[in-house]
Design a protein around this motif. Structure first.
Motif, short mmCIF file in Angstrom:
data_model
loop_
_atom_site.label_atom_id
_atom_site.label_comp_id
_atom_site.label_asym_id
_atom_site.label_seq_id
_atom_site.Cartn_x
_atom_site.Cartn_y
_atom_site.Cartn_z
N TYR A 1 1.59 11.82 13.72
CA TYR A 1 2.86 11.01 13.30
C TYR A 1 3.65 11.47 12.26
O TYR A 1 4.85 11.93 12.31
CB TYR A 1 2.58 9.56 13.11
CG TYR A 1 3.62 8.74 13.10
CD1 TYR A 1 4.14 7.90 14.18
CD2 TYR A 1 4.42 8.70 11.79
CE1 TYR A 1 5.30 7.02 14.06
CE2 TYR A 1 5.57 7.67 11.76
CZ TYR A 1 5.73 6.99 12.75
OH TYR A 1 6.88 6.07 12.51
N LEU A 2 3.02 11.86 11.18
CA LEU A 2 3.70 12.36 9.84
C LEU A 2 4.41 13.73 10.21
O LEU A 2 5.21 14.14 9.68
CB LEU A 2 2.53 12.37 8.67
CG LEU A 2 2.15 11.00 8.08
CD1 LEU A 2 1.19 11.05 7.38
CD2 LEU A 2 3.50 10.32 7.45
N CYS A 3 3.60 14.61 10.95
CA CYS A 3 4.03 16.09 11.15
C CYS A 3 5.31 15.76 11.88
O CYS A 3 6.33 16.44 11.65
CB CYS A 3 3.13 16.75 11.99
SG CYS A 3 1.69 17.22 10.93
N PHE A 4 5.34 14.91 12.98
CA PHE A 4 6.43 14.84 13.76
C PHE A 4 7.57 14.19 12.88
O PHE A 4 8.79 14.58 13.22
CB PHE A 4 6.32 13.85 14.89
CG PHE A 4 5.67 14.26 16.08
CD1 PHE A 4 6.05 15.29 16.86
CD2 PHE A 4 4.29 13.93 16.70
CE1 PHE A 4 5.61 15.87 18.09
CE2 PHE A 4 3.76 14.47 17.92
CZ PHE A 4 4.26 15.49 18.54
N LEU A 5 7.35 13.52 12.37
CA LEU A 5 8.47 12.69 11.36
C LEU A 5 9.12 13.56 10.49
O LEU A 5 10.25 13.74 10.41
CB LEU A 5 7.81 11.68 10.44
CG LEU A 5 8.75 10.81 9.52
CD1 LEU A 5 9.80 9.95 10.47
CD2 LEU A 5 8.07 9.85 8.73
N ARG A 6 8.22 14.54 9.83
CA ARG A 6 8.95 15.69 8.84
C ARG A 6 9.62 16.52 9.47
O ARG A 6 10.54 17.06 8.97
CB ARG A 6 7.72 16.04 8.08
CG ARG A 6 8.31 17.12 6.98
CD ARG A 6 8.93 16.25 6.11
NE ARG A 6 9.56 17.25 4.74
CZ ARG A 6 10.72 17.43 4.52
NH1 ARG A 6 11.85 17.08 5.43
NH2 ARG A 6 11.02 18.10 3.55
#
Length: 320
Positions: free
Chosen positions: A218-223
């Motif tokens: 999720y964090l990779c997608f968000l960044r």
């Protein structure tokens, strides 16, 4: 000390002696949105809110949105802890005063502890930008409260510190912390709202390792989406993490996050394609996984498949 009612909430306020400022010490109500106006009136006098007291809003399960005036400078310990559905938080620009820098807002211990639905935190404005999304993610998914105390908050070094925190998280063991007990610092705080339990496990009923990997995805997608000041070297590492867990991999957890968390946001599917993570031959399986949901994203995938098919037919004709 006095009490005022604003919309569906009742607040206790503690005025600072001989000043026009006051602190909110307690909030009660079952509404979903808190809006504190720029001035609060009581007994013929106007007050400006400069701080939110310890545990003032703690445990308000129905609360989803909070909008505070720009005069707020201090958020005390656990003041919004366990607001499990709180997703949108803003401290507004105050119209009659110059906006204070984000670094002048004091975030004390566990302000957003247990706010597992947080999506955005806007400081000095209410329009969502990359910083607001990344701040929202720092509360739970990245679990990096120190980013709120960074003196460079909002500047290029702060974005790099956010990226370094994510890289550290990606490189940590997926089962790290699985036995840790989570407590907001005092014995009278309970995550399930039932009672005082000295340390309650997060993620009950869900595989901890799987949840951790999904948080990382999720964090990779968000960044990659909120890409302000994102360096190429970090970008490559975030893309590589997702590629190893995409559709067709052993776990497919990156695909699961894309579908379940961003299925209604076609821009994330476009991002998935732009970074070379989408394989055309997997589209039929992806569409089947999506069932009857996410019409816009499905239309995008179908369009890609048709475009690829038309291109293949064109080159086949040239070979003839």
């Amino acid at each position: 000390m006095f009490t005022v009612k604003i919309n569906t909430f009742t607040y206790k306020l503690d005025p600072n002696k001989d000043t026009q400022y006051a602190k909110i010490t307690e909030a009660k109500g079952d509404g979903s949105r808190v809006y504190i106006p720029d001035t609060v009136e009581y007994a013929g006098k106007s007050y400006l809110i400069d701080s939110i007291g310890k545990k003032a809003f703690m445990g308000l399960k129905n609360l989803k949105e909070v909008s505070l005036p720009g005069t707020v400078k201090v958020l005390e310990d656990w003041c919004f802890a366990q607001c499990t559905h709180l997703s949108h938080f803003a401290i507004r620009q105050f119209p009659e005063e110059k906006w204070q820098d984000e670094k002048n807002i004091s975030f004390e211990r566990g302000v957003f502890e247990g706010c597992n639905s947080m999506e955005r935190i806007c400081l000095g404005y209410e329009e969502v930008d990359d910083k607001a999304l990344l701040l929202g993610a720092a509360t739970y998914r990245l679990s990096a409260p120190y980013l709120f105390q960074d003196p460079e908050l909002g500047k290029m070094p702060w974005f790099e510190n956010w990226d370094k925190s994510l890289l550290q998280f990606l490189n940590s063991k997926d089962d790290e912390g699985s036995a840790d007990r989570v407590l907001c610092g005092e014995e009278d705080i309970s995550y399930d709202g039932i009672g005082s339990v000295d340390g309650e496990l997060l993620s009950d009923g869900m595989d901890y390792v799987e949840e951790t990997i999904m948080r990382k995805c999720y964090l990779c997608f968000l960044r990659l989406h909120a890409s302000e000041n994102l360096k190429v070297e970090y970008q490559g590492q975030f893309v590589a993490y997702l590629r190893e867990r995409g559709k067709g991999s052993q776990t497919e957890l990156a695909w699961k996050v894309l579908k379940d968390s961003f299925g209604d946001k076609v821009e994330y599917f476009k991002l998935y394609q732009d970074y070379g993570l989408l394989e055309i031959e997997k589209i039929d399986e992806m569409l089947e996984d999506m069932g009857e949901m996410y019409a816009e994203a499905k239309a995008f995938l179908i369009g890609l498949k048709q475009e690829s098919s038309n291109s293949s037919n064109f080159f086949d004709a040239l070979l003839l």
